[in-house]
Design a protein around this motif. Structure first.
Motif, PDB file in Angstrom:
ATOM      1  N   SER A   6       0.848  -1.187   0.000  1.00 60.11           N
ATOM      2  CA  SER A   6       0.000   0.000   0.000  1.00 60.11           C
ATOM      3  C   SER A   6       0.886   1.240   0.000  1.00 60.11           C
ATOM      4  O   SER A   6       2.109   1.142   0.076  1.00 60.11           O
ATOM      5  N   GLN A   7       0.244   2.387  -0.101  1.00 68.24           N
ATOM      6  CA  GLN A   7       0.967   3.660  -0.170  1.00 68.24           C
ATOM      7  C   GLN A   7       0.709   4.483   1.099  1.00 68.24           C
ATOM      8  O   GLN A   7      -0.212   4.228   1.850  1.00 68.24           O
ATOM      9  N   GLY A   8       1.548   5.502   1.309  1.00 63.45           N
ATOM     10  CA  GLY A   8       1.318   6.418   2.409  1.00 63.45           C
ATOM     11  C   GLY A   8       2.212   6.153   3.602  1.00 63.45           C
ATOM     12  O   GLY A   8       3.058   5.252   3.611  1.00 63.45           O
ATOM     13  N   ALA A   9       2.001   6.990   4.650  1.00 60.73           N
ATOM     14  CA  ALA A   9       2.848   6.916   5.835  1.00 60.73           C
ATOM     15  C   ALA A   9       2.737   5.568   6.533  1.00 60.73           C
ATOM     16  O   ALA A   9       3.696   5.092   7.138  1.00 60.73           O
ATOM     17  N   GLU A  10       1.579   4.962   6.506  1.00 55.44           N
ATOM     18  CA  GLU A  10       1.353   3.684   7.174  1.00 55.44           C
ATOM     19  C   GLU A  10       1.371   2.535   6.172  1.00 55.44           C
ATOM     20  O   GLU A  10       0.694   1.524   6.354  1.00 55.44           O
ATOM     21  N   ALA A  11       2.145   2.678   5.112  1.00 55.85           N
ATOM     22  CA  ALA A  11       2.179   1.661   4.061  1.00 55.85           C
ATOM     23  C   ALA A  11       2.681   0.337   4.623  1.00 55.85           C
ATOM     24  O   ALA A  11       3.635   0.290   5.410  1.00 55.85           O
ATOM     25  N   ARG A  12       2.042  -0.731   4.205  1.00 59.12           N
ATOM     26  CA  ARG A  12       2.446  -2.061   4.617  1.00 59.12           C
ATOM     27  C   ARG A  12       3.331  -2.663   3.534  1.00 59.12           C
ATOM     28  O   ARG A  12       3.172  -2.390   2.345  1.00 59.12           O
ATOM     29  N   ALA A  13       4.268  -3.485   3.972  1.00 59.84           N
ATOM     30  CA  ALA A  13       5.161  -4.183   3.052  1.00 59.84           C
ATOM     31  C   ALA A  13       4.947  -5.684   3.195  1.00 59.84           C
ATOM     32  O   ALA A  13       4.526  -6.177   4.246  1.00 59.84           O
ATOM     33  N   ALA A  14       5.244  -6.397   2.120  1.00 53.39           N
ATOM     34  CA  ALA A  14       5.215  -7.862   2.139  1.00 53.39           C
ATOM     35  C   ALA A  14       6.626  -8.352   1.875  1.00 53.39           C
ATOM     36  O   ALA A  14       7.353  -7.808   1.036  1.00 53.39           O
ATOM     37  N   ALA A  36       6.412 -15.977   4.668  1.00 54.27           N
ATOM     38  CA  ALA A  36       5.957 -14.647   4.262  1.00 54.27           C
ATOM     39  C   ALA A  36       5.423 -13.907   5.471  1.00 54.27           C
ATOM     40  O   ALA A  36       5.006 -14.515   6.469  1.00 54.27           O
ATOM     41  N   ALA A  37       5.432 -12.584   5.350  1.00 58.27           N
ATOM     42  CA  ALA A  37       4.901 -11.748   6.430  1.00 58.27           C
ATOM     43  C   ALA A  37       4.561 -10.386   5.876  1.00 58.27           C
ATOM     44  O   ALA A  37       5.061  -9.981   4.817  1.00 58.27           O
ATOM     45  N   THR A  38       3.701  -9.659   6.578  1.00 54.73           N
ATOM     46  CA  THR A  38       3.365  -8.279   6.232  1.00 54.73           C
ATOM     47  C   THR A  38       3.417  -7.421   7.491  1.00 54.73           C
ATOM     48  O   THR A  38       2.953  -7.828   8.552  1.00 54.73           O
ATOM     49  N   GLU A  39       4.024  -6.256   7.371  1.00 55.72           N
ATOM     50  CA  GLU A  39       4.131  -5.301   8.482  1.00 55.72           C
ATOM     51  C   GLU A  39       4.352  -3.914   7.898  1.00 55.72           C
ATOM     52  O   GLU A  39       4.674  -3.761   6.707  1.00 55.72           O
ATOM     53  N   THR A  40       4.223  -2.888   8.733  1.00 58.42           N
ATOM     54  CA  THR A  40       4.572  -1.536   8.300  1.00 58.42           C
ATOM     55  C   THR A  40       6.068  -1.300   8.405  1.00 58.42           C
ATOM     56  O   THR A  40       6.621  -0.446   7.717  1.00 58.42           O
ATOM     57  N   ASN A  41       6.750  -2.065   9.266  1.00 56.82           N
ATOM     58  CA  ASN A  41       8.194  -1.966   9.443  1.00 56.82           C
ATOM     59  C   ASN A  41       8.860  -3.035   8.582  1.00 56.82           C
ATOM     60  O   ASN A  41       8.682  -4.228   8.820  1.00 56.82           O
ATOM     61  N   ILE A  42       9.632  -2.617   7.569  1.00 56.10           N
ATOM     62  CA  ILE A  42      10.170  -3.582   6.612  1.00 56.10           C
ATOM     63  C   ILE A  42      11.164  -4.527   7.270  1.00 56.10           C
ATOM     64  O   ILE A  42      11.251  -5.709   6.922  1.00 56.10           O
ATOM     65  N   GLU A  43      11.945  -4.039   8.241  1.00 51.22           N
ATOM     66  CA  GLU A  43      12.913  -4.906   8.919  1.00 51.22           C
ATOM     67  C   GLU A  43      12.199  -6.002   9.688  1.00 51.22           C
ATOM     68  O   GLU A  43      12.563  -7.181   9.599  1.00 51.22           O
ATOM     69  N   LEU A  44      11.173  -5.612  10.436  1.00 44.75           N
ATOM     70  CA  LEU A  44      10.412  -6.604  11.192  1.00 44.75           C
ATOM     71  C   LEU A  44       9.672  -7.560  10.260  1.00 44.75           C
ATOM     72  O   LEU A  44       9.511  -8.744  10.560  1.00 44.75           O
ATOM     73  N   THR A  45       9.224  -7.038   9.102  1.00 49.59           N
ATOM     74  CA  THR A  45       8.542  -7.895   8.126  1.00 49.59           C
ATOM     75  C   THR A  45       9.458  -9.022   7.669  1.00 49.59           C
ATOM     76  O   THR A  45       9.047 -10.191   7.581  1.00 49.59           O
ATOM     77  N   SER A  46      10.705  -8.697   7.362  1.00 51.01           N
ATOM     78  CA  SER A  46      11.634  -9.721   6.888  1.00 51.01           C
ATOM     79  C   SER A  46      11.915 -10.760   7.970  1.00 51.01           C
ATOM     80  O   SER A  46      12.035 -11.949   7.679  1.00 51.01           O
ATOM     81  N   ILE A  47      12.020 -10.327   9.228  1.00 47.74           N
ATOM     82  CA  ILE A  47      12.290 -11.267  10.327  1.00 47.74           C
ATOM     83  C   ILE A  47      11.087 -12.194  10.541  1.00 47.74           C
ATOM     84  O   ILE A  47      11.241 -13.409  10.742  1.00 47.74           O
TER      85      ILE A  47
END
Length: 583
Positions: free
Chosen positions: A521-529, A545-556
């Motif tokens: 998604s887009q914007g300040a609260e964009a989520r990453a996969a 797989a994971a989804t979070e707003t924090n890309i580092e935490l998403t990868s972990i």
């Protein structure tokens, strides 16, 4: 033997004497095979008469009005509105169209009538006040009809046609202010000797006396389709080439579908010289139906020819048609059926998915998608129904649904892994898998924490040594089957550091094979996969797989997802996905 199968066949075997082939037309220099359709014909809808008479429950006046308004919106300029001498409801409907001003200035209504005096007079009564009208006169001409139905010879059949034509001509002054075009049909043209069809039509032309400015319509109906389309084309070309004063006539086709080739016969008839087509929406009509104008028009559209009919909201057209006729458009009906833009086959899905990715997005760009001869968006259809999943489906289709509907861009190897999971689900249920079920399965398999490892906290510290080499130290708290572990390790990045930390516990051993990420998604609260592939100490690969707003935490979290899936598989914790999702 199955009791439903007849034990004794009633079909002839060997030499068939009960039926004979349609006579061929001697036309050794035929021209139609080398021609191409480059312009649309004049279209005339006969839904309100020919189509209506084929309904188990004919349309009432309100339904006919709704159908008429639909036909006008689609762009029909000639519409057969009824057989006013056949019944009071037919007469009343035409009067309502005229008196309530439902007929646009540029639309011509058509009325059908047999070549009988009292019926012709009643027909003219129905047309008072119309701006323009086509009076369509017909009588049967085939040898079988002449012998069995009428008991008349050729001169007597011609006399019926010419007397009717003369009466129509005499009644023209009774319609002041109405522009009348005359149409004549030798009914059962397809079953009539071609020379006699020409003879009776020319006799009618001699009475009517058309000119190039005020033409007659000569409609040549395949009232019963009895030949292959090429023979029909030969009939039309022969007629056009032998008709006197061809420039004063509009040659019209009215093809039925008894052999299932009505569309093909009409297309070849246009190549053979015809100018006009009568037919119905979706092919409704007696027996197997009239020719389907929707299919004809969109066939032309896919060849770069403007049909001058607008089917850009095909679902809405189908809805009105089904409501008015109480018929259902089959799910595999060309262009309009529910499933015509749907692929279940895995190889088809993969090709469509790749074609969509490669398609030029510019408006008007050449459409080049495997298995899709027309852009569904041109007909108001959405791409979401193009790929649907069942046991025959493959990785490409599943990946397309996840990306187009939910934004997940699975790596190529992960598509194979998840495709097998969905195939297993389809085998378990024996049913089509809905898009919502695909998403729920993906979330259940990858995104929801399940397994011995749970990440409780995670942080990293970047360090730079004296040689200016950057390293990352991770500090994490992990739960493994309820026991808390404090982990710390260094690596060239967060994923590498956390991998080293987990491997140091001796609880699990693995290496990271691939990693990818993208924004959801887009914007300040964009989520990453994020997607991570690991290989365990047995050489087996698993994705997480994971989804979070924090890309580092998403990868972990994606890494933990992959590790848990590997451990569950090793322990053979392969529960039924079907039990975990809503159906």
């Amino acid at each position: 033997m199955d009791e439903r199968v007849p034990r004794i066949s009633s079909m002839q075997k060997g030499r068939i004497t009960k039926y004979q082939p349609c006579p061929q037309i001697h036309l050794p220099d035929r021209q139609w095979p080398s021609r191409t359709i480059t312009t649309a014909p004049t279209w005339c809808s006969v839904d309100l008469r020919d189509g209506n008479q084929a309904l188990a429950i004919p349309m009432g006046i309100d339904e006919k009005l709704a159908m008429f308004q639909l036909l006008v919106q689609l762009g029909f300029k000639e519409i057969e509105v009824g057989f006013p001498s056949a019944s009071q409801i037919e007469f009343d409907f035409i009067r309502r169209l005229i008196e309530e001003n439902h007929i646009p200035e540029d639309v011509t209504i058509q009325v059908l009538v047999q070549a009988r005096e009292e019926l012709i007079r009643r027909t003219f009564e129905s047309l008072h006040g119309a701006h323009r009208a086509i009076v369509h006169l017909y009588n049967s001409t085939s040898p079988l009809q002449r012998r069995v139905v009428f008991g008349l010879d050729k001169p007597e059949i011609i006399a019926i046609a010419t007397r009717g034509t003369q009466l129509v001509k005499e009644l023209l002054p009774t319609l002041p202010g109405t522009e009348v075009t005359f149409e004549y049909s030798p009914e059962s043209f397809s079953l009539t000797e071609i020379e006699f069809s020409l003879e009776i039509c020319e006799a009618v032309v001699d009475v009517w006396q058309p000119t190039p400015e005020h033409k007659i319509i000569l409609n040549l109906p395949a009232t019963v389709e009895i030949s292959t389309p090429n023979v029909h084309a030969d009939q039309i070309e022969w007629f056009c080439r032998h008709l006197r004063n061809r420039e004063t006539a509009i040659i019209s086709l009215h093809t039925h579908n008894d052999r299932g080739t009505g569309v093909a016969a009409t297309e070849l008839g246009l190549l053979a010289g015809a100018d006009r087509v009568e037919g119905t929406l979706f092919g409704n009509g007696e027996r197997t139906g009239n020719v389907d104008i929707v299919t004809l028009a969109l066939n032309m559209y896919t060849q770069g020819v403007d049909p001058f009919l607008d089917f850009s909201e095909i679902d809405a057209v189908r809805a009105v048609y089904e409501k008015c006729t109480r018929l259902e458009v089959p799910i595999r009906q060309p262009y309009a059926g529910e499933l015509v833009f749907t692929a279940f086959s895995g190889s088809h899905q993969d090709a469509i998915n790749k074609g969509m990715a490669a398609q030029d997005p510019e408006p008007g760009a050449l459409w080049q998608i495997p298995y899709l001869p027309i852009d569904p968006k041109d007909l108001g259809r959405s791409y979401e129904a193009i790929i649907r999943i069942n046991s025959q489906s493959g990785k490409g289709g599943v990946a397309y649904v996840l990306e187009s509907e939910y934004g997940y861009q699975l790596p190529k190897a992960m598509r194979i892994e998840f495709g097998k999971i969905i195939n297993r689900l389809a085998d378990e249920t024996g049913e089509e898998i809905l898009n919502r079920q695909i998403l729920e399965t993906f979330e259940h398999e990858y995104l929801k924490p399940r397994g011995p490892f749970q990440i409780l906290s995670f942080r990293t510290v970047q360090e730079v040594d004296l040689l200016n080499h950057e390293t990352v130290e991770c500090v994490a708290r992990v739960s493994h089957e309820g026991q808390i572990h404090e982990l710390r390790a260094r690596g060239n990045g967060p994923i590498d550091a956390f991998t080293r930390a987990l491997n140091q516990t001796k609880l699990v051993q693995f290496t990271v094979r691939s990693y990818s990420e993208h924004a959801l998604s887009q914007g300040a609260e964009a989520r990453a996969a994020a997607y991570i592939e690991i290989q365990n100490d047995k050489g087996e690969s698993y994705f997480g797989a994971a989804t979070e707003t924090n890309i580092e935490l998403t990868s972990i979290k994606a890494l933990v997802s992959a590790v848990n899936r590997s451990v569950r598989a090793t322990r053979k914790e392969t529960d039924s996905t079907y039990d975990k999702i809503s159906v």
